[in-house]
Design an enzyme around this catalytic site. Structure first.
Site, PDB file in Angstrom:
ATOM      1  CB  CYS A 192      -0.899   0.034   1.233  1.00 29.27           C
ATOM      2  SG  CYS A 192      -1.915  -1.423   1.459  1.00 29.27           S
ATOM      3  CG  HIS A 196      -1.803   5.248  -1.009  1.00 30.23           C
ATOM      4  ND1 HIS A 196      -2.449   6.322  -1.566  1.00 30.23           N
ATOM      5  CD2 HIS A 196      -2.312   4.149  -1.609  1.00 30.23           C
ATOM      6  CE1 HIS A 196      -3.333   5.886  -2.464  1.00 30.23           C
ATOM      7  NE2 HIS A 196      -3.260   4.570  -2.512  1.00 30.23           N
ATOM      8  NE  ARG A 240      -9.708   2.355  -3.281  1.00 31.86           N
ATOM      9  CZ  ARG A 240      -9.437   2.577  -4.561  1.00 31.86           C
ATOM     10  NH1 ARG A 240      -9.904   3.636  -5.157  1.00 31.86           N
ATOM     11  NH2 ARG A 240      -8.705   1.754  -5.249  1.00 31.86           N
ATOM     12  CB  CYS A 244      -5.865  -0.786  -2.972  1.00 33.67           C
ATOM     13  SG  CYS A 244      -6.238   0.984  -2.969  1.00 33.67           S
TER      14      CYS A 244
END
Lengths: 283, 204
Positions: A192, A196, A240, A244
């Site tokens: 992730c 991010h 969501r 991802c």
């Protein structure tokens, strides 16, 4: 049908036609040699927003969700009025803002979607397999869960995000989410964090929140769940996180699994104190 | 490679203080256990994608900043495994390279097995001045060949960067396109041409 629902119903055609037009415009622009520029995309979305005034198609999903909530359904022909989202049976206002949290009757930390599934199983008699079969809807196959989530989260607008971290199980979910957020794996070595963990970055023209910074988490988390213009659907946090991982080239996380709930817990806790402002309208 | 082995490498080969990070190991182990329980294979995305190799294990364990000795050791290993093109023929067709640079498809569970894997370049890098929809996670590669020339050393360096970015920067965000098998030799040659060919829009 209540007057508010009738009004919502009249807006439905207008909203969906407008949404389809914007989705088509974005698709056409994206199919050429170049993608639409940031300014063009933004202008298109602003035009859409202006067309709708303050309306968001998420309202349509919420209205359908409210009907689903109140309608006796499933093998047990029960409504969800007895469903305890954490603030007592049938209490919807503000409940979403306090999730994920530990639910003693289920013996696990649940996000809002896992809790709704729990109620559908225990009160209405749906099977877990049926609920997990098609959680993410499409034009041909609308998802009841997405509508229910739209209804429930809309009832938390204006409430502060306040997931409990009192219990060790809740703190463990946060810790697990934090570790999973950094876990690199797969053919591209992505986690992730790859996308991010820096300020002001983007993929193509899509701006990326830095989810290691509270300010960005708050902005992102308080807009989700959201209506996705490019997909013409209302999408939940389970969706969501799932999408991802798809883009990370990971295998697929099971719907409502501990892994997905832990990541949602991590984000929710980081967003604590921010006012829930969703569901938003996203590209 | 298991976490235990990576700790053993650290402790035995390098004599580094490994004990303070044991709590991280527990958290990482818990995360991997949860992932192995909670993910399922779909399409081309099998559960073997959760089997970590040495680079992933070490970058995870040290939060992408491993001790320099360990970095050097593993980078050397990765570099030794880079396959350079037959006959030093680095440059293919820049037009095919452009199509690859534009494509971000491939390897997701929603891609069929027949979907050609793209180079994903524009997801993260600026390249041709005419393409405004570029990402910014990676450095700008605008006028790459024009600015840097095309010396044999530079061709070799750039090839290795695309083939395996971890050979020069162990915990780089950039995928190992050749090493992982995502891109074949011919495709990397096309992307190289896109970067170096004077006719390529990257250099005009």
């Amino acid at each position: 049908m209540k007057p508010s629902s009738r009004k919502t119903g009249r807006r439905a055609q207008k909203l969906l036609r407008a949404g389809a037009a914007v989705a088509a415009a974005l698709a056409v622009a994206g199919a050429g040699a170049g993608q639409p520029t940031a300014a063009e995309t933004q202008a298109e979305i602003e035009r859409y927003r202006a067309m709708l005034a303050e309306d968001n198609p998420a309202e349509l999903y919420a209205a359908r969700g409210e009907e689903l909530w109140n309608t006796p359904r499933g093998p047990k022909q029960a409504a969800l009025a007895g469903c305890d989202l954490g603030l007592g049976p049938g209490v919807v206002a503000g409940a979403y803002a306090q999730t994920p949290r530990w639910f003693a009757d289920a013996g696990r930390v649940m996000d809002i979607e896992a809790r709704l599934a729990w109620c559908m199983e225990t009160l209405q008699g749906f099977s877990a397999a049926d609920i997990a079969a098609r959680p993410f809807g499409s034009e041909d196959h609308k998802s009841d869960m997405e509508a229910l989530v739209a209804y429930v989260v809309t009832a938390s607008r204006g409430y502060p995000i306040a997931p409990s971290q009192k219990l060790p199980q809740e703190r463990a979910a946060y810790a697990l989410g934090k570790s999973l957020f950094a876990l690199r794996a797969g053919p591209y070595d992505f986690s992730c964090q790859t996308c991010h963990s820096q300020d002001g970055k983007r993929i193509r023209l899509q701006e990326l929140p830095n989810l290691t910074r509270r300010e960005d988490v708050r902005r992102a988390y308080t807009g989700w769940p959201a209506y996705r213009v490019s997909q013409g659907e209302f999408r939940t946090m389970q969706w969501r996180i799932n999408d991802c991982f798809r883009q990370q080239r990971f295998p697929q996380p099971k719907y409502l699994s501990e892994t997905v709930n832990a990541l949602i817990t991590y984000l929710a806790v980081e967003a604590t104190g921010a006012t829930y402002n969703g569901p938003a309208m996203k590209r | 490679m298991s976490i235990r082995i990576s700790v053993a490498i650290c402790a035995l080969l390098l004599g580094l203080p490994c004990a303070p990070a044991l709590a991280d190991d527990a958290a990482l182990r818990t995360a991997l256990e949860a992932a192995r329980r909670d993910f399922e294979a779909r399409g081309p995305a099998g559960l073997d994608r959760l089997d970590l190799d040495a680079v992933q294990t070490v970058c995870n364990r040290w939060a992408n900043n491993p001790p320099s000795e360990l970095q050097s050791l593993l980078q050397a290993e990765q570099l030794a495994a880079v396959k350079y093109p037959e006959g030093g023929n680095y440059l293919g067709d820049w037009k095919k390279g452009e199509a690859l640079a534009q494509s971000g498809r491939g390897l997701t569970w929603s891609d069929g097995a027949k979907v050609a894997t793209g180079g994903n370049c524009y997801n993260c890098h600026e390249l041709a001045s005419t393409e405004l929809a570029y990402g910014t996670l990676g450095p700008s590669l605008a006028r790459y060949g024009q600015r840097r020339g095309r010396s044999p050393d530079l061709l070799r360096y750039t090839w290795a960067k695309i083939y395996n970015a971890k050979a020069s920067s162990l915990c780089s965000n950039m995928p190992r396109f050749g090493h992982s098998g995502a891109l074949g030799e011919a495709q990397i040659r096309h992307i190289m041409a896109y970067l170096f060919d004077p006719q390529s829009p990257v250099n005009r």
